[in-house]
Design a protein around this motif. Structure first.
Motif, PDB file in Angstrom:
ATOM      1  N   THR A 242      30.996  62.669  25.880  1.00  0.00           N
ATOM      2  CA  THR A 242      31.749  62.058  26.981  1.00  0.00           C
ATOM      3  C   THR A 242      32.371  63.128  27.868  1.00  0.00           C
ATOM      4  O   THR A 242      32.488  64.282  27.494  1.00  0.00           O
ATOM      5  N   ASP A 243      32.792  62.700  29.081  1.00  0.00           N
ATOM      6  CA  ASP A 243      33.389  63.638  30.034  1.00  0.00           C
ATOM      7  C   ASP A 243      34.715  64.170  29.519  1.00  0.00           C
ATOM      8  O   ASP A 243      35.518  63.439  28.968  1.00  0.00           O
ATOM      9  N   GLU A 244      34.937  65.436  29.751  1.00  0.00           N
ATOM     10  CA  GLU A 244      36.234  66.055  29.402  1.00  0.00           C
ATOM     11  C   GLU A 244      37.327  65.446  30.274  1.00  0.00           C
ATOM     12  O   GLU A 244      37.125  65.248  31.468  1.00  0.00           O
ATOM     13  N   PRO A 245      38.482  65.161  29.700  1.00  0.00           N
ATOM     14  CA  PRO A 245      39.548  64.534  30.488  1.00  0.00           C
ATOM     15  C   PRO A 245      40.301  65.539  31.349  1.00  0.00           C
ATOM     16  O   PRO A 245      40.251  66.740  31.101  1.00  0.00           O
ATOM     17  N   GLN A 246      41.013  65.017  32.346  1.00  0.00           N
ATOM     18  CA  GLN A 246      41.849  65.836  33.214  1.00  0.00           C
ATOM     19  C   GLN A 246      43.292  65.861  32.704  1.00  0.00           C
ATOM     20  O   GLN A 246      43.966  66.873  32.800  1.00  0.00           O
ATOM     21  N   ALA A 247      43.762  64.733  32.169  1.00  0.00           N
ATOM     22  CA  ALA A 247      45.179  64.617  31.793  1.00  0.00           C
ATOM     23  C   ALA A 247      45.414  65.129  30.376  1.00  0.00           C
ATOM     24  O   ALA A 247      44.477  65.275  29.589  1.00  0.00           O
ATOM     25  N   PHE A 248      46.683  65.357  30.032  1.00  0.00           N
ATOM     26  CA  PHE A 248      47.033  65.850  28.696  1.00  0.00           C
ATOM     27  C   PHE A 248      46.639  64.825  27.622  1.00  0.00           C
ATOM     28  O   PHE A 248      46.003  65.159  26.636  1.00  0.00           O
ATOM     29  N   LEU A 249      47.036  63.562  27.865  1.00  0.00           N
ATOM     30  CA  LEU A 249      46.562  62.487  26.984  1.00  0.00           C
ATOM     31  C   LEU A 249      45.770  61.511  27.834  1.00  0.00           C
ATOM     32  O   LEU A 249      46.209  61.130  28.920  1.00  0.00           O
ATOM     33  N   GLU A 250      44.620  61.128  27.334  1.00  0.00           N
ATOM     34  CA  GLU A 250      43.822  60.165  28.075  1.00  0.00           C
ATOM     35  C   GLU A 250      43.327  59.079  27.123  1.00  0.00           C
ATOM     36  O   GLU A 250      42.708  59.385  26.095  1.00  0.00           O
ATOM     37  N   VAL A 251      43.628  57.838  27.463  1.00  0.00           N
ATOM     38  CA  VAL A 251      43.169  56.686  26.685  1.00  0.00           C
ATOM     39  C   VAL A 251      42.167  55.961  27.572  1.00  0.00           C
ATOM     40  O   VAL A 251      42.481  55.591  28.696  1.00  0.00           O
ATOM     41  N   ARG A 252      40.931  55.800  27.051  1.00  0.00           N
ATOM     42  CA  ARG A 252      39.867  55.212  27.882  1.00  0.00           C
ATOM     43  C   ARG A 252      39.298  53.964  27.223  1.00  0.00           C
ATOM     44  O   ARG A 252      38.817  54.033  26.085  1.00  0.00           O
ATOM     45  N   ASP A 253      39.381  52.862  27.926  1.00  0.00           N
ATOM     46  CA  ASP A 253      38.739  51.599  27.497  1.00  0.00           C
ATOM     47  C   ASP A 253      39.027  51.270  26.037  1.00  0.00           C
ATOM     48  O   ASP A 253      38.125  50.868  25.296  1.00  0.00           O
ATOM     49  N   LEU A 254      40.265  51.432  25.639  1.00  0.00           N
ATOM     50  CA  LEU A 254      40.619  51.223  24.227  1.00  0.00           C
ATOM     51  C   LEU A 254      40.571  49.735  23.868  1.00  0.00           C
ATOM     52  O   LEU A 254      41.143  48.903  24.574  1.00  0.00           O
ATOM     53  N   VAL A 255      39.872  49.442  22.783  1.00  0.00           N
ATOM     54  CA  VAL A 255      39.749  48.054  22.319  1.00  0.00           C
ATOM     55  C   VAL A 255      40.100  48.016  20.836  1.00  0.00           C
ATOM     56  O   VAL A 255      39.632  48.851  20.055  1.00  0.00           O
ATOM     57  N   LYS A 256      40.956  47.044  20.453  1.00  0.00           N
ATOM     58  CA  LYS A 256      41.204  46.801  19.035  1.00  0.00           C
ATOM     59  C   LYS A 256      41.208  45.294  18.817  1.00  0.00           C
ATOM     60  O   LYS A 256      41.940  44.555  19.482  1.00  0.00           O
ATOM     61  N   ILE A 257      40.356  44.861  17.909  1.00  0.00           N
ATOM     62  CA  ILE A 257      40.196  43.424  17.662  1.00  0.00           C
ATOM     63  C   ILE A 257      40.657  43.110  16.240  1.00  0.00           C
ATOM     64  O   ILE A 257      40.299  43.817  15.296  1.00  0.00           O
ATOM     65  N   PHE A 258      41.492  42.075  16.115  1.00  0.00           N
ATOM     66  CA  PHE A 258      41.861  41.556  14.788  1.00  0.00           C
ATOM     67  C   PHE A 258      41.306  40.142  14.705  1.00  0.00           C
ATOM     68  O   PHE A 258      41.828  39.247  15.377  1.00  0.00           O
ATOM     69  N   GLY A 259      40.281  39.908  13.924  1.00  0.00           N
ATOM     70  CA  GLY A 259      39.675  38.564  13.836  1.00  0.00           C
ATOM     71  C   GLY A 259      39.191  38.140  15.212  1.00  0.00           C
ATOM     72  O   GLY A 259      38.361  38.800  15.823  1.00  0.00           O
ATOM     73  N   ALA A 260      39.774  37.009  15.727  1.00  0.00           N
ATOM     74  CA  ALA A 260      39.361  36.532  17.050  1.00  0.00           C
ATOM     75  C   ALA A 260      40.286  37.076  18.141  1.00  0.00           C
ATOM     76  O   ALA A 260      40.119  36.761  19.322  1.00  0.00           O
ATOM     77  N   ASP A 261      41.262  37.893  17.749  1.00  0.00           N
ATOM     78  CA  ASP A 261      42.316  38.326  18.671  1.00  0.00           C
ATOM     79  C   ASP A 261      42.016  39.728  19.226  1.00  0.00           C
ATOM     80  O   ASP A 261      41.945  40.695  18.470  1.00  0.00           O
ATOM     81  N   ARG A 262      41.825  39.813  20.558  1.00  0.00           N
ATOM     82  CA  ARG A 262      41.657  41.145  21.177  1.00  0.00           C
ATOM     83  C   ARG A 262      43.051  41.701  21.439  1.00  0.00           C
ATOM     84  O   ARG A 262      43.615  41.525  22.527  1.00  0.00           O
ATOM     85  N   ALA A 263      43.636  42.333  20.417  1.00  0.00           N
ATOM     86  CA  ALA A 263      45.023  42.817  20.496  1.00  0.00           C
ATOM     87  C   ALA A 263      45.165  43.845  21.614  1.00  0.00           C
ATOM     88  O   ALA A 263      46.169  43.887  22.319  1.00  0.00           O
ATOM     89  N   VAL A 264      44.154  44.719  21.775  1.00  0.00           N
ATOM     90  CA  VAL A 264      44.111  45.670  22.886  1.00  0.00           C
ATOM     91  C   VAL A 264      42.748  45.477  23.543  1.00  0.00           C
ATOM     92  O   VAL A 264      41.715  45.577  22.886  1.00  0.00           O
ATOM     93  N   ASP A 265      42.771  45.181  24.859  1.00  0.00           N
ATOM     94  CA  ASP A 265      41.571  44.639  25.479  1.00  0.00           C
ATOM     95  C   ASP A 265      41.028  45.560  26.586  1.00  0.00           C
ATOM     96  O   ASP A 265      41.027  45.209  27.759  1.00  0.00           O
TER      97      ASP A 265
END
Ligand code: ATP
Length: 371
Positions: free
Chosen positions: A4-27
């Motif tokens: 993947t492309d190297e980030p510009q910022a110190f911390l970079e969160v990209r398209d983060l997804v976390k699913i619990f069962g049917a729940d997209r807790a982070v979408d």
């Protein structure tokens, strides 16, 4: 190595997804944090703040997305990269201070260094330095439970910074403290973070805390980002109804756009048997027929004895149904049709319950929001 492309910022969160069962807790959220910046994830219970933090810490494995810290790829799910928490160089401070009650203050702070097998002498020096930075050096040998709530929270902070983390994560760290101490600790925490200069992400559902602490706020709802910006601009220019209600207090009126001219939108508001034509600060892309919400802050409404139409302000007549003196202003409620206006009136104004008054609101303080 990740492809993947190297980030510009110190911390970079990209398209983060976390699913619990049917729940997209982070979408599918994306955000960046600059070095030394203090950002807050703000939102109601269950919107995915803690889950985001846990993914950054490596305590939850996401279902998709990437996390980069200081050009170092911590997580890239498509490339099956997942760095364990102890290799991320991230310190955490939780709501429950997680202080060991059977240890002294110094032993508590030394614990992460013991786990890392740091030699005894170096451990001693680093604990002393961490305690000095949170102004608890004089308390080093005190049993940890013999400290106030605020001091225990500072022990937790010392323990999080003792191994010189690249990033600090705070999960509602002040919510166990009483209201007054919480207010004091906000300011203290802000000062400490500025002195330490460690990049920080703070999670809270308390908008006042977010406004005081943050360089930048990210407001979340249902696993998504609603708006991000510095505290002033988010308060002054919320992009939608959700943010407008969540940050600060807002009077919200539903209306229909009837026209736009001279940088203003004309909006008809009918409520019960009263109506008013509002002139509002125009927002791009608004056209006649659009249903919108007008957002007006309580401090932007003036109470006047007579209609002030000549000044070009929006005007309507109502009845004072409550007026409470709060020291620096009067918290006042005025009934207008079915709407009860929330108003911050000047503390010297003579306002009595039952009195009829006129409200005057300058168009630049009427903000049009899409529903
Ligand atoms: P709060 O302020 O109440 O902590 P939050 O914004 O931090 O809320 P999260 O704790 O991230 O929200 O939760 C987001 C959603 O994911 C919620 O619907 C929650 O029920 C769900 N969730 C979180 N952790 C788990 C888990 N371990 N198992 C199943 N569901 C979870």
């Amino acid at each position: 190595m990740p492809t993947t492309d190297e980030p510009q910022a110190f911390l970079e969160v990209r398209d983060l997804v976390k699913i619990f069962g049917a729940d997209r807790a982070v979408d599918g959220i994306c955000f960046q944090v600059g070095q030394g910046e203090f950002i807050t994830l703000l939102g109601p219970s269950g919107c995915g703040k803690t889950t985001t933090l846990m993914c950054i810490a490596g305590l939850h494995q996401p279902d998709g997305g990437e996390i980069w810290l200081d050009h170092d790829c911590l997580t890239a799910m498509a490339q099956r990269i997942y760095r364990p928490p102890e290799q991320r160089g991230i310190g955490m401070v939780f709501q429950s201070y997680a202080i060991w009650p059977h240890m002294t203050v110094a032993q508590n702070v030394a614990y992460p260094l013991e786990v890392q097998r740091v030699p005894r002498e170096e451990r001693h020096d680093r604990v002393a330095e961490a305690l000095r930075r949170v102004q608890l050096l004089d308390y080093a040998n005190r049993p940890a439970p013999h400290l106030s709530g605020g001091q225990q929270q500072r022990v937790a902070l010392a323990r999080a910074i003792v191994f010189n983390p690249r990033l600090l994560l705070f999960d509602e760290p002040l919510s166990n403290l009483d209201a007054k101490l919480r207010e004091e600790m906000r300011i203290e925490l802000k000062r400490l973070q500025q002195t330490l200069g460690i990049t920080s992400i703070y999670v809270t559902h308390d908008q006042a805390e977010a406004l005081v602490l943050s360089d930048r706020i990210i407001t979340m709802s249902k696993g998504r980002i609603e708006q991000e910006g510095d505290p002033r601009s988010m308060y002054a220019r919320p992009v939608n109804r959700f943010v407008s209600e969540f940050i600060g207090v807002a009077n919200l009126l539903s209306g229909t756009v009837t026209g736009t001219a001279h940088g203003q939108a004309v909006v008809d508001v009918t409520n019960g048997d009263v109506s008013c034509t509002f002139r509002c600060a125009a927002t791009d892309g608004m056209s006649p027929g659009d249903r919108i919400t007008i957002s007006i802050r309580p401090e932007h409404i003036r109470l006047v004895a007579e209609p002030a139409a000549a000044t070009g302000d929006n005007c309507m007549e109502g009845e004072v149904v409550a007026a409470v003196f709060l020291g620096n202003y009067i918290d006042c409620r005025v009934q207008w049709g079915a709407v009860e206006w929330k108003i911050q009136a000047h503390r010297r104004q003579a306002i009595r319950q039952g009195r009829r008054v006129w409200l005057a609101i300058a168009p630049e303080h009427c903000r049009c929001l899409r529903d």
